[in-house]
Design a protein around this motif. Sequence first.
Motif, PDB file in Angstrom:
ATOM      1  N   VAL A   1     -12.833  -5.781  10.956  1.00 51.57           N
ATOM      2  CA  VAL A   1     -12.246  -5.399  12.246  1.00 51.57           C
ATOM      3  C   VAL A   1     -12.832  -6.234  13.389  1.00 51.57           C
ATOM      4  O   VAL A   1     -12.213  -6.397  14.434  1.00 51.57           O
ATOM      5  CB  VAL A   1     -12.418  -3.873  12.488  1.00 51.57           C
ATOM      6  N   CYS A   2     -14.016  -6.800  13.203  1.00 55.23           N
ATOM      7  CA  CYS A   2     -14.644  -7.609  14.257  1.00 55.23           C
ATOM      8  C   CYS A   2     -13.915  -8.918  14.520  1.00 55.23           C
ATOM      9  O   CYS A   2     -14.269  -9.658  15.436  1.00 55.23           O
ATOM     10  CB  CYS A   2     -16.109  -7.870  13.944  1.00 55.23           C
ATOM     11  N   GLY A   3     -12.906  -9.230  13.738  1.00 52.15           N
ATOM     12  CA  GLY A   3     -12.060 -10.380  14.038  1.00 52.15           C
ATOM     13  C   GLY A   3     -11.109 -10.054  15.177  1.00 52.15           C
ATOM     14  O   GLY A   3     -10.506 -10.930  15.783  1.00 52.15           O
ATOM     15  N   GLU A   4     -10.948  -8.759  15.486  1.00 49.92           N
ATOM     16  CA  GLU A   4     -10.105  -8.316  16.595  1.00 49.92           C
ATOM     17  C   GLU A   4     -10.927  -8.501  17.873  1.00 49.92           C
ATOM     18  O   GLU A   4     -12.115  -8.179  17.906  1.00 49.92           O
ATOM     19  CB  GLU A   4      -9.743  -6.836  16.358  1.00 49.92           C
ATOM     20  N   SER A   5     -10.290  -9.024  18.936  1.00 47.51           N
ATOM     21  CA  SER A   5     -11.087  -9.488  20.085  1.00 47.51           C
ATOM     22  C   SER A   5     -11.948  -8.410  20.740  1.00 47.51           C
ATOM     23  O   SER A   5     -13.121  -8.645  21.024  1.00 47.51           O
ATOM     24  CB  SER A   5     -10.172 -10.144  21.109  1.00 47.51           C
ATOM     25  N   THR A   6     -11.396  -7.208  20.956  1.00 47.19           N
ATOM     26  CA  THR A   6     -12.204  -6.195  21.647  1.00 47.19           C
ATOM     27  C   THR A   6     -13.349  -5.721  20.755  1.00 47.19           C
ATOM     28  O   THR A   6     -14.455  -5.476  21.218  1.00 47.19           O
ATOM     29  CB  THR A   6     -11.356  -4.976  22.081  1.00 47.19           C
ATOM     30  N   ALA A   7     -13.089  -5.632  19.441  1.00 44.45           N
ATOM     31  CA  ALA A   7     -14.140  -5.220  18.503  1.00 44.45           C
ATOM     32  C   ALA A   7     -15.224  -6.281  18.436  1.00 44.45           C
ATOM     33  O   ALA A   7     -16.424  -5.964  18.389  1.00 44.45           O
ATOM     34  CB  ALA A   7     -13.541  -4.981  17.116  1.00 44.45           C
ATOM     35  N   LEU A   8     -14.807  -7.532  18.449  1.00 46.38           N
ATOM     36  CA  LEU A   8     -15.775  -8.627  18.393  1.00 46.38           C
ATOM     37  C   LEU A   8     -16.713  -8.576  19.604  1.00 46.38           C
ATOM     38  O   LEU A   8     -17.927  -8.722  19.479  1.00 46.38           O
ATOM     39  CB  LEU A   8     -15.024  -9.960  18.355  1.00 46.38           C
ATOM     40  N   MET A   9     -16.134  -8.299  20.758  1.00 50.58           N
ATOM     41  CA  MET A   9     -16.967  -8.248  21.965  1.00 50.58           C
ATOM     42  C   MET A   9     -17.929  -7.070  21.924  1.00 50.58           C
ATOM     43  O   MET A   9     -19.077  -7.185  22.333  1.00 50.58           O
ATOM     44  CB  MET A   9     -16.085  -8.216  23.207  1.00 50.58           C
ATOM     45  N   THR A  10     -17.460  -5.933  21.411  1.00 49.67           N
ATOM     46  CA  THR A  10     -18.354  -4.780  21.275  1.00 49.67           C
ATOM     47  C   THR A  10     -19.491  -5.131  20.325  1.00 49.67           C
ATOM     48  O   THR A  10     -20.642  -4.767  20.553  1.00 49.67           O
ATOM     49  CB  THR A  10     -17.583  -3.558  20.726  1.00 49.67           C
ATOM     50  N   SER A  11     -19.170  -5.856  19.256  1.00 51.14           N
ATOM     51  CA  SER A  11     -20.187  -6.250  18.294  1.00 51.14           C
ATOM     52  C   SER A  11     -21.189  -7.218  18.939  1.00 51.14           C
ATOM     53  O   SER A  11     -22.393  -7.141  18.711  1.00 51.14           O
ATOM     54  CB  SER A  11     -19.520  -6.889  17.073  1.00 51.14           C
ATOM     55  N   LEU A  12     -20.685  -8.119  19.783  1.00 52.66           N
ATOM     56  CA  LEU A  12     -21.572  -9.055  20.489  1.00 52.66           C
ATOM     57  C   LEU A  12     -22.568  -8.304  21.386  1.00 52.66           C
ATOM     58  O   LEU A  12     -23.672  -8.763  21.625  1.00 52.66           O
ATOM     59  CB  LEU A  12     -20.748  -9.998  21.379  1.00 52.66           C
ATOM     60  N   GLU A  13     -22.139  -7.136  21.856  1.00 48.94           N
ATOM     61  CA  GLU A  13     -23.027  -6.346  22.703  1.00 48.94           C
ATOM     62  C   GLU A  13     -24.100  -5.634  21.886  1.00 48.94           C
ATOM     63  O   GLU A  13     -24.940  -4.928  22.421  1.00 48.94           O
ATOM     64  CB  GLU A  13     -22.211  -5.314  23.508  1.00 48.94           C
ATOM     65  N   GLY A  14     -24.027  -5.802  20.563  1.00 43.58           N
ATOM     66  CA  GLY A  14     -25.039  -5.202  19.702  1.00 43.58           C
ATOM     67  C   GLY A  14     -24.688  -3.802  19.247  1.00 43.58           C
ATOM     68  O   GLY A  14     -25.549  -3.002  18.896  1.00 43.58           O
ATOM     69  N   LYS A  15     -23.410  -3.466  19.268  1.00 40.49           N
ATOM     70  CA  LYS A  15     -22.993  -2.119  18.861  1.00 40.49           C
ATOM     71  C   LYS A  15     -22.109  -2.185  17.618  1.00 40.49           C
ATOM     72  O   LYS A  15     -21.759  -3.261  17.159  1.00 40.49           O
ATOM     73  CB  LYS A  15     -22.198  -1.466  20.006  1.00 40.49           C
ATOM     74  N   ALA A  16     -21.735  -1.000  17.136  1.00 37.94           N
ATOM     75  CA  ALA A  16     -20.765  -0.943  16.045  1.00 37.94           C
ATOM     76  C   ALA A  16     -19.447  -1.483  16.587  1.00 37.94           C
ATOM     77  O   ALA A  16     -18.984  -1.060  17.641  1.00 37.94           O
ATOM     78  CB  ALA A  16     -20.600   0.496  15.575  1.00 37.94           C
ATOM     79  N   GLY A  17     -18.848  -2.424  15.862  1.00 34.80           N
ATOM     80  CA  GLY A  17     -17.692  -3.136  16.397  1.00 34.80           C
ATOM     81  C   GLY A  17     -16.383  -2.389  16.312  1.00 34.80           C
ATOM     82  O   GLY A  17     -15.534  -2.703  15.483  1.00 34.80           O
ATOM     83  N   GLU A  18     -16.198  -1.417  17.175  1.00 37.43           N
ATOM     84  CA  GLU A  18     -14.918  -0.706  17.193  1.00 37.43           C
ATOM     85  C   GLU A  18     -14.024  -1.302  18.277  1.00 37.43           C
ATOM     86  O   GLU A  18     -14.498  -1.618  19.359  1.00 37.43           O
ATOM     87  CB  GLU A  18     -15.145   0.778  17.474  1.00 37.43           C
ATOM     88  N   PRO A  19     -12.722  -1.409  17.976  1.00 39.30           N
ATOM     89  CA  PRO A  19     -11.828  -1.950  19.004  1.00 39.30           C
ATOM     90  C   PRO A  19     -11.499  -0.898  20.058  1.00 39.30           C
ATOM     91  O   PRO A  19     -11.820   0.276  19.889  1.00 39.30           O
ATOM     92  CB  PRO A  19     -10.578  -2.311  18.214  1.00 39.30           C
TER      93      PRO A  19
END
Lengths: 155, 637
Positions: B323-341
């Motif tokens: 799911v981290c391939g989805e842009s909003t999820a990827l950004m959440t993951s970059l913030e160091g969190k679970a990558g939810e869109p």
Amino acid sequence: MKTAKTIEKTVKDIIKKYGGDKTAMIAILQDVQEECRYLPKEALSSISKKMDVPLTRIYEIATFYNAFSLKPRGKYVVEVCAGTACHVQGAANLMDRLERDLSIECGETTQDKTFTLEEVRCLGCCSLAPVLRIGADVHPNLTQDEIPKILRNYK
Amino acid sequence: MSKINTLEDLNKAAKRGLEAIIPSKTKIMVGMGTSGIASGAQAVYDALAEEIKKRKLDIILSKTGAMGMDCIEPLIDVVQPNKPRLAYSKMTAKKVPEVIDQIVKGAINGNKPAYRMDEEEFICLNENKPYLKGPVPKDLEGIPKIKEVNFYKKQMKLATRNCGMINYESIDEYIAKGGYISLFKALTKMKPEEIIEEIIASGLRGRGGGGFPAGVKWQTCRRAHGDIKYVICNGDEGDPGAYMDRSVMEVDPHSVIEGMIIGAFAIGSGQGFIYVRNEYPLAVANLQRAINQAREYGFLGKNILNSGFDFDLKISKGAGAFVCGESTALMTSLEGKAGEPRAKYIHTVEHGLWDRPSNLNNVETWANVPAIISRGAKWFSSIGCKNNSGTKVFCLVGKINNIGMVEVPMGIPLKEIIYDIGGGIPGGKKYKAVQTGGPSGGCLPDNLINISVDFDSLWEAGSMMGSGGMIVMDETTCMVDIARYFIDFLEFESCGKCVPCREGVQRMNEILQDICNGKGKKGDVELLESMAQGIVDVALCALGSTAPNPVLSTLKYFRDEYVAHVRDKKCPAGVCKALIRFSISEEKCTGCGVCLKKCPTECISGEKKKTHVIDQTKCIKCGVCKESCKFDAIIVE
């Protein structure tokens, strides 16, 4: 297996490397897992205390991402590629064979702690399908027949 | 290495690089991308190093990446002064002494090269530089030029222009190919708005799957309010069956970095991130090396090329979440969190990473940028077809003869990719479908074989471009099983945030499992259809709303296979284990005994040279007998 004391030291060093940056939590967990081969409970509580992040937050991250394991893993992680190209070339037969030969199911570790069997979502070696990765070695164009011979090299 | 400030400095680096690309002494390059290494390139490299040392030869040994034709790896390329560059395919350590003999003696005997290159294309410089000076040597006349090889004939390499051509550890070689000249042009001669105009005019659309115009995205991000903005490279290539982004990051990392610096300057961003999949360790290592080199040359950091522009890049490793391939999820993951869109009614170009304007493009999109800036929008938009300018990289895999990474002009008929470039289906089997777009995509059956391969035509046919995986399937692939495979994948990868995806996809998977296990009931297919529509209508993110696509598209084109599974309890392709049965043909069996030895449950019996028999009560349908029978005597029905 690392003792509680060495885990504490490992965690301390890793957090220091990232300057205690909370946004680097995923990278910190990745480093801990690389050192310990999984994420020990002690390590997670230690990170929680040292970085002042609730344990539940860390647990959320550790369980969200597939790369993290909360269970101890074997010396070698055997990963069967489950990408589409591998699937159409018969990767499921490789998994069945490994489950039979190692007498464990996908996600489990052998009793002697040598092998952990896992499925991985595409290694990007689609031209060599079906593939298997053990540690850092990718074994290309496999048939189920070749599996016993390969496993013998990793005892 | 010293900082590069002027065009003169850059030209000096280019000169050094060119001497390395077309050297005045013999050079051997080994293709050492992930697929090369997996097929044994390291052993070849070691054997070459050993042999060169043993014979005390003055030969340069260097590493390069894959040019695309992965099915003939390990590949080495030999460059000798004034001679065509020669590629030797399927190399082994054993063949090394012989090939070295050929190089030393300068004559071909035994090991015939797969193809030759008389010159090399320098896309960004719009020129070809010769390897060969003078006429083609007699002994090389019979060896095809690279453009005469079917696999390469119809290809056009822009995004992958340097893959397999340069040493990926050398920034000078990248510069020699026209690298960082675009950066120089952009930073010293162009205004940010002009760069954006150029990208808009080029018609470049995001290569990650959606096909959104890249220039428009840049413009919106530039106009968004906020002092701090980010540019992000999506290298979380999660579509199973696609690996072009991995290849570019591994073997031509500077093209991505240069594209990002230009983009950042145009948008007004000071910090960039490259988010790379955890499964790609070599890509991470090579990108990091390239970033360090770019910093040393002053392409990253403060006051880049004396322009007053500051920019730096950081790599973030994913941790295995599709799911981290989805842009909003990827950004959440970059913030160091679970990558939810999250829902996208507020665009990430306005509120993205840390709530700041963020521009995300994928690897291939960024890699196209330097070529567009150096050659111009007009040139780029002249390639491809209407509303789909440029090229697209595809990974042609599955049941196809020439497996590999191909880059073709948009709008090429699918047939040409499958039959001309791919060389058709192996073993004389019949083409059934090609699956594009990964788990969110769909299948293109035989009657769509002439479809134009571009964003819009694929979308209309119920599939999509996706990141560019093309998995070819033949008559032995079960389409119900393929749908089940993708839905199973998506159930596992669903982040669990919204109900339709979390619950709906799980229920669909259960129904599909039942159908494949011979427990399908009347009405199942209709139920699948209505659930699929429900999920399409209400899921939160693009991953959820496209999740039912594999089912919808296989139902559209292969409904008869579903019917065979549910009504007749048969799997026509012979894949679904609960619905098939293995037996041995009396006519074909020679009684050689191979299957008998290999069967793990010892359910095959028979005397030597007499027809063998399978005990159905003990057979686990593992298929090892079919794989090992040389006489095609195992019947699956």
